[in-house]
Write a protein that holds these residues in place. Structure first.
Motif: not given
Length: 287
Positions: A55-58, A63-70
């Protein structure tokens, strides 16, 4: 008032003695009701631990996942020349999906006749046909793509063959099950008038399964658009090769444009296939 009838209900002790076998607790069933969920839970925990589920890796990756849509906004093909290349590749993906689906359906139809119990009397031939279809269906489309790329080389031809082999097993199973689920009265009516078994299949069985077969083909065609995109990543033609290159080079705006093109095409194919499906079964779709 009438006195209550104390003998209205039978003696519980006598009932229990008479039906002791039925009223006795089934310890095997009770143990199964406890052990099966416990075993599944233990298997789940073991799998999570063995596969290094963290879960820590998720959380750290959100944060990196949220950067992709932007980075994807706004979707942009880059140049008109790139747009033309993307449109051609998308058309190639549609062609791969359509041709692979059609070839699989054409080849699967006679195999499904050999696999259906109410068509093929030979148990050995049915068994061999069903196991062959299971083998084809058990290999993923991506694996078939890698195999055919080694055989015929890179390009859309390998993609068509990959989808054909993958869908052949699925179509064969679904077609044969549809044939086994048909009403036998039509076939029996043909045979009662002196028709042969072959005529009973042709006139009594096949007309019943054709709408089901057509509906399944339309669904597989829609699904294969996505499969053709995936196998394009490994070199089997289509728009997947462009998507793979753009993701590797972090061209997220162009990736978003490709995804948008795919969503539009899938939606259009879904609308068209829905109307065709209802036209075949003789009903009117609800808009």
């Amino acid at each position: 008032m009438m006195a209550p009838n104390v003998n209205r209900f039978p003696d519980l002790a006598a009932v229990r003695a008479r039906h002791a076998a039925l009223l006795a607790p089934n310890w095997r069933r009770r143990a199964g009701a406890v052990l099966v969920p416990a075993g599944l839970a233990a298997l789940l925990l073991f799998s999570l631990a063995h596969l290094d589920f963290s879960p820590e890796r998720i959380v750290s990756g959100l944060g990196r996942l949220g950067m992709i849509p932007r980075l994807m906004l706004p979707p942009n093909p880059g140049t008109w020349e790139r747009f033309g290349l993307f449109a051609y590749a998308l058309g190639e993906t549609l062609a791969i999906s359509l041709l692979g689906t059609l070839l699989a359906a054409v080849l699967a139809f006679p195999l499904s006749l050999a696999a259906a119990r109410n068509v093929m009397a030979s148990g050995i031939l049915r068994f061999l046909t069903r196991r062959s279809l299971d083998t084809l269906r058990g290999i993923d489309t991506l694996v078939w793509a890698l195999i055919w790329i080694k055989v015929v080389g890179l390009g859309p031809f390998a993609g068509v063959l990959a989808i054909m082999c993958s869908d052949l097993g699925g179509f064969g199973k679904l077609f044969s099950e549809a044939m086994e689920a048909t009403d036998r009265k039509a076939s029996e009516g043909v045979m009662s008038t002196g028709g042969s078994h072959l005529q009973a299949v042709r006139l009594g069985l096949i007309p019943q399964v054709l709408p089901v077969i057509a509906s399944q083909m339309l669904y597989f065609f829609e699904s294969n658009i996505r499969s053709a995109t995936v196998i394009g990543i490994v070199g089997a033609g289509g728009i997947g090769s462009y998507m793979s290159e753009l993701i590797k080079t972090d061209e997220w705006q162009q990736v978003a444009f490709l995804i948008l093109m795919l969503l539009v095409i899938v939606a259009m194919v879904d609308v068209i296939s829905t109307r065709l499906r209802f036209a075949i079964i003789g009903d009117k779709p609800v808009v």
